[in-house]
Motif scaffolding. Sequence first.
Motif, PDB file in Angstrom:
ATOM      1  N   GLY A  57      12.513  -0.612   4.989  1.00  0.00           N
ATOM      2  CA  GLY A  57      11.536   0.451   4.806  1.00  0.00           C
ATOM      3  C   GLY A  57      11.087   0.547   3.359  1.00  0.00           C
ATOM      4  N   ARG A  58       9.866   0.967   3.170  1.00  0.00           N
ATOM      5  CA  ARG A  58       9.259   0.943   1.841  1.00  0.00           C
ATOM      6  C   ARG A  58       9.892   1.993   0.933  1.00  0.00           C
ATOM      7  N   GLN A  59      10.360   1.548  -0.225  1.00  0.00           N
ATOM      8  CA  GLN A  59      10.930   2.435  -1.233  1.00  0.00           C
ATOM      9  C   GLN A  59      10.251   2.262  -2.593  1.00  0.00           C
ATOM     10  N   LEU A  60       9.461   1.206  -2.751  1.00  0.00           N
ATOM     11  CA  LEU A  60       8.801   0.910  -4.014  1.00  0.00           C
ATOM     12  C   LEU A  60       7.298   1.083  -3.855  1.00  0.00           C
ATOM     13  N   SER A  61       6.616   1.299  -4.968  1.00  0.00           N
ATOM     14  CA  SER A  61       5.171   1.506  -4.909  1.00  0.00           C
ATOM     15  C   SER A  61       4.417   0.208  -4.666  1.00  0.00           C
ATOM     16  N   GLY A  62       5.045  -0.943  -4.995  1.00  0.00           N
ATOM     17  CA  GLY A  62       4.479  -2.215  -4.580  1.00  0.00           C
ATOM     18  C   GLY A  62       3.893  -3.081  -5.657  1.00  0.00           C
ATOM     19  N   SER A  63       3.084  -2.537  -6.579  1.00  0.00           N
ATOM     20  CA  SER A  63       2.393  -3.367  -7.564  1.00  0.00           C
ATOM     21  C   SER A  63       2.581  -2.787  -8.953  1.00  0.00           C
ATOM     22  N   TYR A  64       2.819  -3.670  -9.941  1.00  0.00           N
ATOM     23  CA  TYR A  64       3.152  -3.217 -11.287  1.00  0.00           C
ATOM     24  C   TYR A  64       2.462  -4.114 -12.306  1.00  0.00           C
ATOM     25  N   GLU A  65       2.046  -3.500 -13.398  1.00  0.00           N
ATOM     26  CA  GLU A  65       1.465  -4.257 -14.503  1.00  0.00           C
ATOM     27  C   GLU A  65       1.708  -3.498 -15.797  1.00  0.00           C
ATOM     28  N   LEU A  66       1.633  -4.240 -16.896  1.00  0.00           N
ATOM     29  CA  LEU A  66       1.773  -3.631 -18.215  1.00  0.00           C
ATOM     30  C   LEU A  66       0.421  -3.050 -18.639  1.00  0.00           C
ATOM     31  N   PRO A  67       0.440  -1.994 -19.458  1.00  0.00           N
ATOM     32  CA  PRO A  67       1.633  -1.339 -20.023  1.00  0.00           C
ATOM     33  C   PRO A  67       2.219  -0.303 -19.073  1.00  0.00           C
ATOM     34  N   GLY A  68       3.515  -0.137 -19.131  1.00  0.00           N
ATOM     35  CA  GLY A  68       4.198   0.912 -18.390  1.00  0.00           C
ATOM     36  C   GLY A  68       4.746   0.515 -17.051  1.00  0.00           C
ATOM     37  N   ALA A  72       6.294  -9.371 -18.555  1.00  0.00           N
ATOM     38  CA  ALA A  72       6.172  -9.685 -19.977  1.00  0.00           C
ATOM     39  C   ALA A  72       5.254 -10.873 -20.217  1.00  0.00           C
ATOM     40  N   LEU A  73       5.117 -11.761 -19.218  1.00  0.00           N
ATOM     41  CA  LEU A  73       4.231 -12.917 -19.340  1.00  0.00           C
ATOM     42  C   LEU A  73       2.779 -12.575 -19.022  1.00  0.00           C
ATOM     43  N   GLY A  74       2.530 -11.334 -18.609  1.00  0.00           N
ATOM     44  CA  GLY A  74       1.167 -10.924 -18.331  1.00  0.00           C
ATOM     45  C   GLY A  74       0.772 -10.916 -16.875  1.00  0.00           C
ATOM     46  N   TYR A  75       1.729 -11.058 -15.981  1.00  0.00           N
ATOM     47  CA  TYR A  75       1.429 -11.064 -14.552  1.00  0.00           C
ATOM     48  C   TYR A  75       1.231  -9.659 -14.003  1.00  0.00           C
ATOM     49  N   LEU A  76       0.441  -9.570 -12.966  1.00  0.00           N
ATOM     50  CA  LEU A  76       0.429  -8.425 -12.070  1.00  0.00           C
ATOM     51  C   LEU A  76       1.465  -8.734 -10.999  1.00  0.00           C
ATOM     52  N   VAL A  77       2.560  -7.972 -10.965  1.00  0.00           N
ATOM     53  CA  VAL A  77       3.708  -8.307 -10.125  1.00  0.00           C
ATOM     54  C   VAL A  77       3.745  -7.390  -8.911  1.00  0.00           C
ATOM     55  N   GLY A  78       3.755  -7.995  -7.738  1.00  0.00           N
ATOM     56  CA  GLY A  78       3.940  -7.261  -6.499  1.00  0.00           C
ATOM     57  C   GLY A  78       5.383  -7.385  -6.041  1.00  0.00           C
ATOM     58  N   VAL A  79       6.038  -6.257  -5.772  1.00  0.00           N
ATOM     59  CA  VAL A  79       7.435  -6.250  -5.341  1.00  0.00           C
ATOM     60  C   VAL A  79       7.502  -5.641  -3.945  1.00  0.00           C
ATOM     61  N   HIS A  80       8.019  -6.392  -3.002  1.00  0.00           N
ATOM     62  CA  HIS A  80       8.152  -5.941  -1.619  1.00  0.00           C
ATOM     63  C   HIS A  80       9.629  -5.875  -1.236  1.00  0.00           C
ATOM     64  N   GLU A  81       9.904  -5.116  -0.153  1.00  0.00           N
ATOM     65  CA  GLU A  81      11.252  -5.059   0.421  1.00  0.00           C
ATOM     66  C   GLU A  81      11.196  -5.541   1.867  1.00  0.00           C
ATOM     67  N   THR A  82      12.341  -6.019   2.350  1.00  0.00           N
ATOM     68  CA  THR A  82      12.403  -6.403   3.757  1.00  0.00           C
ATOM     69  C   THR A  82      12.614  -5.189   4.649  1.00  0.00           C
TER      70      THR A  82
END
Length: 423
Positions: free
Chosen positions: A291-302, A279-289
């Motif tokens: 096995g990979r279950q997430l796509s990794g990088s997210y940004e608005l919109p959507g 919501a603050l306008g960041y490009l957010v990378g989300v990692h897991e410790t």
Amino acid sequence: MAFHSRPMPTLRGWVVGACGVLLLGAAGWFSRVDLLFAGLLLTLAPLGAMIAVALDRPWLAVTRSYSPAAVAAGEQTQVRLDMRNVAGRPVPAMRWTDRLPAGFAGPQVRALPPLAARGAAGVHGADSVTLRYTARARRRGAYLLGPLLVSHTDPFGLARGGYAVGESKMLLVTPKVSVLGRGGTAEARGEGMDPELVRHSIPSSDEVIPREYRPGDALRRVQWRATARLDQLMVRQEEQLSNPQAWVLIDTLKEHGGDDGPFEQGVELAASVASHLLALGYLVGVHETGGRQLSGSYELPGGDQVLLAQLAGIEQTRDTGGDASGRFAASLRGGRAASPTFLVLVDGDPRRWAELAPMRRYAAPAVAFLLTPAAQTAREPLESAGWVCVEVDGKTDAAAAWSLAMAAQLHASTAGLAGARDA
């Protein structure tokens, strides 16, 4: 009222059948033909009713929809069931409920009005009906709701038959997202905690316009020449950056087993922090410790909706997925500047967490949320490297955990600033 896939006698049917058996016994004892006839009639009546109910199966089409189509854990969705009689004969009044998975609160058994034959002339809409109820999911996940269960009895109420009509449909239940604090000490930024700095996270040697210090500004941005000239603490206002980067690491490894409550709390915390940064306008990378279950990088919109949908199905795993911590560290090192970084540690390997301690130089602020006693073993190496560590118990929600982290970050920044001034 229980629903059975096969016709079953009702309480009245069992009583009638029992009376028939008693009359048959009395007929044999007293040698009475009339009692024999009555006993046979009462004994066979429930069986005949069960056969009639089985043959009188209703033929119904059901269209299912949800509003909203996806909900957060603990919230409600309105379920709409559009039912239509597709048979050429009317359907009598029945009872209905919906088949729901464990952990769902839904409707009790309700009455279903009679339906006319398909396309019955002169009675508009009499062959269809719309049913509605409210369902609530207690925890995140992807759930199949349905099929619809209907039940009806024979005209004498001796037998009841239950039928599943329509199909199941998936409902997505995302993690609960808490609204995190805004303004003042509530914004954690790589260059401070002010919302305006979302556009100013990469230092520029060409633009050093000073502005007054605000609580949470990073020590490295203090402009000592302007501070001495104006006799008040001043910091650099630096060049604009359209897509600043932030990072979130969620611990998905399962080392010790036991209660999954801390992991669910961790998912909600990660979802809240990531949504806040988006919501603050960041490009957010989300990692897991793990096995990979997430796509990794997210940004608005959507990106927020994609992230929540993926977090709805994330699970703890014993699969390390290779060197997940190493990939996360490589992502941090690859940034153009120190980025806001948040660790959500639950039940993984403390040795892997300790490997993240040197990554403090690439993170600003650097915050670690410790949700279990196992995670708290990482406090010493992380704090020694400069990470702000916040212990989160089962009674602390995401908003409270964020407030604790921002207060700790502000204290650390203020202490560092005071030490530099004294020096």
